[in-house]
Design a protein around this motif. Structure first.
Motif, mmCIF file in Angstrom:
data_model
loop_
_atom_site.group_PDB
_atom_site.id
_atom_site.type_symbol
_atom_site.label_atom_id
_atom_site.label_comp_id
_atom_site.label_asym_id
_atom_site.label_seq_id
_atom_site.Cartn_x
_atom_site.Cartn_y
_atom_site.Cartn_z
ATOM 1 N N MET A 108 43.986 -77.900 48.135
ATOM 2 C CA MET A 108 42.336 -78.404 48.330
ATOM 3 C C MET A 108 41.655 -78.328 48.286
ATOM 4 N N ALA A 109 40.678 -76.636 48.008
ATOM 5 C CA ALA A 109 40.069 -76.503 47.774
ATOM 6 C C ALA A 109 39.867 -74.732 47.297
ATOM 7 N N THR A 110 39.456 -74.819 46.464
ATOM 8 C CA THR A 110 38.886 -72.904 46.614
ATOM 9 C C THR A 110 37.631 -72.129 46.495
ATOM 10 N N THR A 111 37.562 -70.904 46.660
ATOM 11 C CA THR A 111 36.136 -70.198 46.688
ATOM 12 C C THR A 111 36.262 -68.849 46.520
ATOM 13 N N THR A 112 35.103 -68.377 45.518
ATOM 14 C CA THR A 112 34.698 -67.336 44.766
ATOM 15 C C THR A 112 34.266 -66.308 45.193
ATOM 16 N N TYR A 113 34.959 -64.916 45.764
ATOM 17 C CA TYR A 113 34.432 -63.491 45.967
ATOM 18 C C TYR A 113 35.298 -62.472 45.064
ATOM 19 N N GLY A 114 34.780 -62.031 44.513
ATOM 20 C CA GLY A 114 35.477 -60.655 43.588
ATOM 21 C C GLY A 114 36.719 -61.579 42.500
ATOM 22 N N ARG A 115 37.029 -63.138 42.913
ATOM 23 C CA ARG A 115 38.029 -63.705 41.832
ATOM 24 C C ARG A 115 38.236 -65.529 42.777
ATOM 25 N N GLU A 116 38.684 -66.348 42.204
ATOM 26 C CA GLU A 116 38.645 -66.669 42.504
ATOM 27 C C GLU A 116 40.483 -67.667 44.175
ATOM 28 N N PHE A 117 39.998 -67.706 44.468
ATOM 29 C CA PHE A 117 40.919 -67.683 45.838
ATOM 30 C C PHE A 117 40.733 -69.423 46.296
ATOM 31 N N CYS A 118 42.622 -69.528 46.680
ATOM 32 C CA CYS A 118 42.124 -70.911 47.896
ATOM 33 C C CYS A 118 42.197 -70.062 49.210
ATOM 34 N N SER A 119 40.563 -71.597 49.454
ATOM 35 C CA SER A 119 40.550 -71.401 51.055
ATOM 36 C C SER A 119 41.477 -72.904 51.880
ATOM 37 N N VAL A 120 41.542 -73.659 51.123
ATOM 38 C CA VAL A 120 41.680 -74.498 52.152
ATOM 39 C C VAL A 120 43.035 -75.322 51.625
ATOM 40 N N TYR A 121 43.892 -74.974 51.853
ATOM 41 C CA TYR A 121 45.601 -76.407 51.745
ATOM 42 C C TYR A 121 45.837 -77.391 52.407
ATOM 43 N N GLY A 122 46.571 -78.206 51.939
ATOM 44 C CA GLY A 122 47.946 -78.548 52.357
ATOM 45 C C GLY A 122 47.630 -80.475 52.117
ATOM 46 N N ARG A 123 47.799 -81.298 52.784
ATOM 47 C CA ARG A 123 48.308 -82.609 52.400
ATOM 48 C C ARG A 123 48.374 -83.369 54.184
ATOM 49 N N ASP A 124 48.358 -84.816 54.546
ATOM 50 C CA ASP A 124 48.040 -85.666 55.660
ATOM 51 C C ASP A 124 48.763 -84.651 56.140
ATOM 52 N N GLY A 125 48.347 -84.514 57.743
ATOM 53 C CA GLY A 125 48.766 -84.186 59.030
ATOM 54 C C GLY A 125 49.502 -82.702 59.438
ATOM 55 N N LEU A 126 48.917 -81.410 57.835
ATOM 56 C CA LEU A 126 49.152 -79.941 57.673
ATOM 57 C C LEU A 126 47.884 -79.832 57.242
ATOM 58 N N TRP A 127 47.261 -78.898 57.310
ATOM 59 C CA TRP A 127 46.164 -77.772 56.693
ATOM 60 C C TRP A 127 46.075 -77.312 56.816
ATOM 61 N N ALA A 128 45.366 -76.310 56.637
ATOM 62 C CA ALA A 128 44.916 -74.906 57.025
ATOM 63 C C ALA A 128 43.559 -74.210 56.240
ATOM 64 N N VAL A 129 43.121 -73.588 56.680
ATOM 65 C CA VAL A 129 41.526 -73.481 56.076
ATOM 66 C C VAL A 129 41.348 -71.755 56.689
ATOM 67 N N GLN A 130 41.311 -71.166 55.400
ATOM 68 C CA GLN A 130 41.126 -69.809 55.757
ATOM 69 C C GLN A 130 39.668 -69.051 56.507
ATOM 70 N N PHE A 131 38.305 -70.406 56.340
ATOM 71 C CA PHE A 131 37.788 -69.840 57.348
ATOM 72 C C PHE A 131 37.804 -69.648 58.581
ATOM 73 N N HIS A 132 36.411 -69.255 59.044
ATOM 74 C CA HIS A 132 36.797 -70.054 60.466
ATOM 75 C C HIS A 132 36.280 -70.844 60.739
ATOM 76 N N LEU A 133 36.671 -72.090 61.031
ATOM 77 C CA LEU A 133 35.804 -73.298 61.062
ATOM 78 C C LEU A 133 34.437 -73.303 62.769
ATOM 79 N N GLU A 134 35.387 -72.083 63.763
ATOM 80 C CA GLU A 134 34.775 -72.261 64.841
ATOM 81 C C GLU A 134 33.194 -71.694 65.085
ATOM 82 N N LYS A 135 33.099 -70.762 63.809
ATOM 83 C CA LYS A 135 32.427 -70.216 63.583
ATOM 84 C C LYS A 135 31.055 -70.593 61.686
ATOM 85 N N SER A 136 31.381 -71.837 61.568
ATOM 86 C CA SER A 136 30.917 -72.309 60.669
ATOM 87 C C SER A 136 29.224 -72.944 60.619
#
Length: 212
Positions: free
Chosen positions: A163-191
């Motif tokens: 669903m989304a990518t981020t660039t740090y040294g390389r491009e990588f997936c930072s958000v993936y999923g579908r409706d009802g099942l999602w995952a994020v690499q970053f810390h939502l609670e600290k953002s």
């Protein structure tokens, strides 16, 4: 009510405080009965894949998570939770939950930033998202929003789930999923506000599913 999975992997209290700040009823629990009746499950975590998987298997929480997904209960993975929803992690060479097709890989130690300076591992700090497919989870975000990352490993899910990518040294997936099942690499609670917006989006989706 949202359930925050307790599996001895870190930042559950921070997630609870973020939800309480939004006025969202929540509880930190490892009780399958409570998890099963929640409007949605948040699967956070910090630490190592091997230790987390050992605890999930020994308590049967791995099966609880699979049952939740199979029954259509919404779930949101954060950081370590994002990584171990996949099939395998290079960290500890661990077979993980296998709920989502894909793998978790370690950043190379010799990565460079776009300006040629070193990109140290772990990746720690604020970075933006390149949204490929906003969906319900990322709705309403300012394109300039930045999120807080702390990780040495990155996820490589099935391409159609990115669903989304981020660039740090390389491009990588930072958000993936579908409706009802999602995952994020970053810390939502600290953002800050952007992280809270994603948590609010998740809760609103859970409410709609529960009361449909």
């Amino acid at each position: 009510m949202l359930a925050i999975l307790e599996y001895r992997a870190g930042n559950q209290t921070s997630v609870r405080r973020a939800l309480e700040h939004l006025g969202i009823s929540c509880t930190v629990t490892a009780d399958p009965a409570v998890l099963g009746t929640a409007e949605g499950i948040i699967f956070p975590g910090v630490g190592a894949a091997g230790q987390a998987m050992e605890h999930l298997r020994s308590t049967g929480l791995d099966a609880v998570l699979r049952q939740a997904i199979d029954s259509g209960q919404p779930l949101l993975g954060i950081c370590l939770g994002c990584q171990i929803l996949l099939e395998h992690s290079e960290e500890n060479n661990e077979d993980t939950l296998g709920i989502v097709p894909g793998r978790c890989l370690r950043f190379a130690d010799d990565m460079r930033q776009e300006d040629g300076t070193p990109a140290p591992v772990p990746h720690m700090g604020w970075n933006s998202l390149h949204v490929r497919r906003a969906g319900r989870l990322l709705a309403g975000l300012d394109p300039a929003s930045e999120f807080y990352f702390v990780h040495s490993y990155f996820v490589e899910p099935a391409p159609e789930l990115v669903m989304a990518t981020t660039t740090y040294g390389r491009e990588f997936c930072s958000v993936y999923g579908r409706d009802g099942l999602w995952a994020v690499q970053f810390h939502l609670e600290k953002s800050g506000r952007p992280g809270l917006r994603i948590l609010q989006n998740f809760y609103e989706y859970c409410r709609e599913v529960r009361h449909a």
